[in-house]
Design a protein around this motif. Structure first.
Motif, short mmCIF file in Angstrom:
data_model
loop_
_atom_site.label_atom_id
_atom_site.label_comp_id
_atom_site.label_asym_id
_atom_site.label_seq_id
_atom_site.Cartn_x
_atom_site.Cartn_y
_atom_site.Cartn_z
N ALA A 39 0.84 -1.21 0.00
CA ALA A 39 0.00 0.00 0.00
C ALA A 39 0.87 1.26 0.00
CB ALA A 39 -0.91 -0.01 1.22
N ARG A 42 2.29 1.84 -3.43
CA ARG A 42 1.23 2.34 -4.30
C ARG A 42 1.02 3.85 -4.07
NH1 ARG A 42 -2.77 0.51 -7.43
NH2 ARG A 42 -4.85 1.43 -7.26
N LEU A 43 1.00 4.23 -2.80
CA LEU A 43 0.85 5.66 -2.47
C LEU A 43 1.99 6.48 -3.07
CD1 LEU A 43 -0.28 8.06 -0.66
CD2 LEU A 43 1.37 7.29 1.03
N GLN A 46 1.51 6.85 -6.73
CA GLN A 46 0.42 7.79 -7.06
C GLN A 46 0.89 9.24 -6.92
OE1 GLN A 46 -2.42 6.27 -4.26
NE2 GLN A 46 -3.55 5.13 -5.82
#
Lengths: 143, 186
Positions: A39, A42-43, A46
Motif C-alpha cells: 500500500a 502504491r501511495l 500515485q
C-alpha cells in the motif's frame, strides 16, 4: 502498531510529517507487513504520478527568447556595479544612520572650547628666561 | 565566452539566491543554471492553470522576468523558490480571470459534437483526479509534488502556518487518492 494505524499514517510517513517515534513505528510495521508495504509503494507511485503527469518543458524558442531578454536587460555594464550598489535595498535603520551622520561629523570637527579663566586665582605671571633687560649691566656677561 | 570547470561547478552548486544576484549582474551562466532548476517545475505549475500552451509559455517568461526585475526581492534575505511561485500563482490567477471572461464569451458559440472518449492513460487519470479536487487542495499538491517546495516554502507561498500545511496536505492526499480510486472503479 496494527495495520489500520499504519495505513492511516502512510501519507504522513511519506511526507515526513510524523514525529520520530511514530515514523520509526510505521517503518518497523512496513518492514514486517507485506500488505501495508505494498500500500505504501502504491501511495508513493500515485504521488510521483502527479509530478510526472504535469511534467512539461517550455519550448526551446521560449528558452531562447527569455535568455535574450535577460541578456539585454541585465547585460554587464561598466556602471553596473555602481548602479547595483545604488539600487540595493536600504535597511530601515539606514535612514536613522543617515540622519545621525551630520551630528557625528559636527561633533568630530567642532573646534575645542577655550578653558574658562578662574578669576579668584589668577594665573601666575609669565616668567621670561634668558632675557637680561632687568639684570644690571654689570652682571651681564657681555664681552 | 569561455567558462572554466571551476566556474561551472560553482554555478551548479550555488544557491538560487546567489544565482539571482549573479544574473542581475549580467552573468548568463548563472541564468542557465537557474533556468534548468526551475524550467520543468515552474512550467508544469503554470501549465496546470493556463491550458493554452503558447499563453502558458508567455506567462512562464513573464514570471521569470518579473522575479529577476523586481528589486523589492532581496536575494540575501529571502528564499527564491517561494517568491517565484508566489509570483507565478498571482500571474496564473490573473490569467485565469481573463480566461473566465473569454470562456463566458465562448459559451455563446455552438458546442461542437464531442469525439468518442479515448481510453484514459495513467497520467490522464491523475489529471482527472486532480481536477476533481477543490482548488486549495490541488494547489497544495502541485506545490509539493510538482514545484517540489518544502513545507516552509509552501507556507510562505500560501501565507499560512507550516503546521497547517502539514495537516492540509494529509487531507489533500487522502482526497486525491479517493478520487483516483473512484476513477479506477469501472
Amino acid at each position: 502498531m496494527n495495520c489500520d494505524d499504519a495505513l492511516e499514517k502512510l501519507s504522513d510517513h511519506h511526507h515526513e510529517t510524523l514525529a520520530t517515534g511514530e515514523a520509526v513505528a510505521v517503518a518497523e510495521h512496513l518492514g514486517a507487513c507485506g500488505g501495508c508495504a505494498q500500500a505504501y509503494c502504491r501511495l508513493q507511485a500515485q504521488l510521483r504520478g502527479i509530478g510526472s503527469a504535469y511534467a512539461e518543458r517550455p519550448s526551446s524558442g521560449t528558452r531562447d527568447a527569455l535568455r535574450a531578454a535577460v541578456a539585454t536587460e541585465f547585460a554587464a555594464k561598466p556602471t553596473g556595479g555602481l548602479l547595483s550598489f545604488l539600487r540595493r535595498p536600504v535597511p530601515a535603520y539606514g535612514a536613522v544612520l543617515a540622519a545621525a551622520l551630520p551630528l557625528v561629523a559636527w561633533l568630530a570637527l567642532r573646534p575645542a572650547e577655550p578653558k574658562p579663566i578662574d578669576v579668584a586665582q589668577p594665573p601666575a605671571p609669565a616668567r621670561i628666561h634668558d632675557y637680561g633687560a632687568t639684570v644690571p649691566l654689570f652682571d651681564r656677561n657681555v664681552s | 565566452m569561455t567558462c572554466g570547470i571551476d566556474e561551472v561547478v560553482t554555478a551548479v552548486t550555488a544557491s538560487d539566491e546567489a544565482l539571482t544576484r549573479a544574473v542581475r549582474e549580467g552573468d548568463m551562466e548563472a541564468f542557465d543554471v537557474l533556468y534548468a532548476r526551475y524550467e520543468v517545475r515552474l512550467f508544469a505549475y503554470v501549465r496546470r492553470f493556463v491550458t493554452d500552451r503558447p499563453r502558458a509559455e508567455d506567462v512562464f517568461q513573464e514570471v521569470f522576468m518579473t522575479v529577476l526585475r523586481d528589486r523589492t526581492f532581496d536575494p540575501s534575505r529571502g528564499r527564491f523558490a517561494p517568491w517565484l511561485f508566489t509570483v507565478a500563482r498571482n500571474h496564473c490567477r490573473m490569467e485565469h480571470r481573463k480566461g473566465s471572461r473569454e470562456s463566458r464569451a465562448l459559451d455563446a458559440l455552438p458546442t461542437p459534437v464531442a469525439a468518442a472518449e479515448p481510453a484514459y492513460l495513467e497520467a490522464d487519470q491523475v489529471r482527472l483526479a486532480m481536477d476533481a479536487l477543490p482548488d486549495a487542495q490541488r494547489q497544495l499538491l502541485l506545490l509539493k509534488q510538482v514545484a517540489e517546495l518544502t513545507y516552509r516554502e509552501i507556507a510562505s507561498v500560501l501565507g499560512v502556518a507550516e503546521g497547517t500545511i502539514k495537516s492540509r496536505l494529509h487531507t489533500a492526499t487522502s482526497a486525491f487518492r479517493a478520487q483516483l480510486a473512484k476513477g479506477e472503479t469501472p
